[in-house]
Design an enzyme around this catalytic site. Structure first.
Site: not given
Ligand code: TNX
Length: 459
Positions: A269-270
């Site tokens: 993620d991210e």
């Protein structure tokens, strides 16, 4: 008395422990032809095959209680229903309502994630959470073991991960790290309750703590320093260097020995400071390492930006980007649903609530309950959904009581979304039953939020 012969003994013992005072367990087989004495709770693994791995049948009447399942996990789930039907009484085992139930789960994956990276939680805190998962028939505990702020699982071939990466957390606390023996204790305790532990090592972003431990892995000109803040997205492993994959291999190999044949969540993620090209290169190399060690990959929805191997699971979280999850399904993956505006237990209950995040929503118990997995995403049909998972990020959650108050009463709501078919779910019935659960939480000494949406009984 509880009669629980043979392979039913474990569930019998857990029922006795759950009911408390006044229960004894008889593990001998009943004499053929003789019915159980009145007042006996009988547990047996002679239920029909249609009950599957997790279903059970329960009848209770003046003649006694009979719980049957086809597999041990089903018996254990039936035990939880029984515990919930018993009105707790201080001295005795209490009374059990008269019922006839045949009960099977809707989804095979019913989980909760705990972030032990932003704040570290002791083994005992995790075991108590497993108890709660068990009570609500959840079967997955996902542990977010690494992030910018800390690294929480000792890796023998990379000792600095525990020493340096384990020494920080958000704020000024001491951090902490599970030894492999600690982690195995968690896995064994969970397994005894038919809960699968899914370890997550977040990569290629969210890796500052690992880079502090092994600065040679950082990119050109990057000098990692310990990080105790909240904002993330600044760190990355380097995609085009061989030592990156030697590192990934060391970590994945040691985890595979702790959860053989299980899942590895590799985050993804991210990764805000990793280029799209590097992200694809990294996952293109990391995913085969996971497979080479016999583990099944899981990742946050961003991993759907790259080609995924068959059997990969994608965890939908960011409600601002639903198209990614639908793309994952078109590419053959199945989804774990963790919509942040429904099941993120780190979200505040309302604007006045002092603890937690609010970027996705304020989530009161009805928001956590009143949604339909089949209708969440355009172009995603029910059979692409592996299940649901609540998530508790711990930027602001520091102690066990805070885990509890963020989790109760929302976790039972998510658990019912994962377990019960749509036609038997309804908010007004749920809120009635939930009010009764507070008696159990009080008896167990658990903290919870007295949401104004529930007609709690006076304390
Ligand atoms: C987003 S959800 C994150 C986490 C934060 C969380 C806070 C996800 C995959 N990434 O790093 O802790 O929001 O709600």
């Amino acid at each position: 008395m509880i009669r629980a012969p043979g392979a039913a003994a474990e569930a019998g013992a857990q029922l006795a422990a759950g009911l408390g005072a006044g229960c004894s367990v008889d593990t001998t087989s009943p004499t053929p032809g003789s019915g159980p004495p009145a007042g006996t709770i009988s547990l047996a693994l002679d239920g029909p095959g249609e009950l599957g791995d997790e279903g059970y049948e329960l009848t209770s009447s003046a003649a006694g209680v009979l719980l049957r399942a086809h597999q041990p996990a089903g018996l254990l789930h039936g035990v939880q229903t029984l515990r919930q039907l018993v009105v707790p009484a201080p001295e005795a085992a209490g009374e059990i309502a008269g019922v006839t139930i045949r009960d099977l789960p809707r989804y095979a994956w019913r989980g909760m994630m705990l972030d032990v990276a932003r704040h570290f939680f002791a083994v005992d805190d995790v075991l108590r959470l497993i108890d709660l998962l068990t009570f609500y028939k959840l079967n997955v505990l996902h542990l977010h073991l690494s992030d910018d702020q800390g690294w929480r699982l000792a890796i023998s071939s990379r000792p600095a991960l525990a020493e340096a990466g384990g020494s920080t957390q958000v704020g000024d606390g001491p951090g902490g790290c599970y030894s492999q023996a600690d982690f195995s204790r968690i896995v064994a305790y969970a397994a005894q309750r038919h809960v699968t532990v899914v370890p997550e090592i977040d990569m290629p972003g969210h890796t500052n703590a690992a880079l502090v431990a092994y600065p040679a892995l950082a990119g050109e000109g990057v000098e990692p320093v310990p990080y105790r803040g909240v904002e993330v997205g600044f760190s990355s492993l380097v995609a085009d260097r061989p030592d990156t994959y030697a590192f990934v291999d060391d970590v994945v190999r040691e985890i595979a020995a702790l959860v053989p044949g299980g899942y590895l969540h590799l985050g993804g993620d991210e990764a805000l400071s990793t280029s799209a090209q590097d992200y694809a290169t990294f996952l293109g190399r990391a995913l085969p390492i996971v497979a080479a060690h016999g583990l099944r990959p899981v990742g946050w929805q961003e991993i759907a930006r790259v080609p995924l191997p068959p059997g990969a699971l994608v965890q939908y979280w960011d409600v601002r980007e639903p198209a990614l999850a639908a793309a994952a399904v078109r590419n053959g993956a199945r989804l774990i649903l963790s919509p942040a505006d429904r099941v993120y237990l780190d979200m505040k209950y309302d604007p006045d609530w002092p603890l937690g995040n609010d970027w996705a929503a304020h989530i009161d118990v009805r928001d956590a309950y009143d949604w339909e997995p089949d209708e969440l995403l355009d172009g995603v049909s029910g059979d692409a959904v592996a299940g649901v998972e609540a998530a508790l990020w711990t930027e602001f959650v520091t102690r066990r009581e805070e885990i509890e108050v963020m989790t109760l009463p929302r976790l039972p709501a998510v658990a019912e979304v994962g377990w019960s078919p749509r036609d038997v779910r309804d908010w007004s019935g749920f809120r009635e039953r939930l009010a009764g659960h507070a008696t159990h939480w009080d008896a167990l000494g658990l903290a919870y939020y007295r949401s104004a949406q529930v007609g709690w009984k006076p304390q």
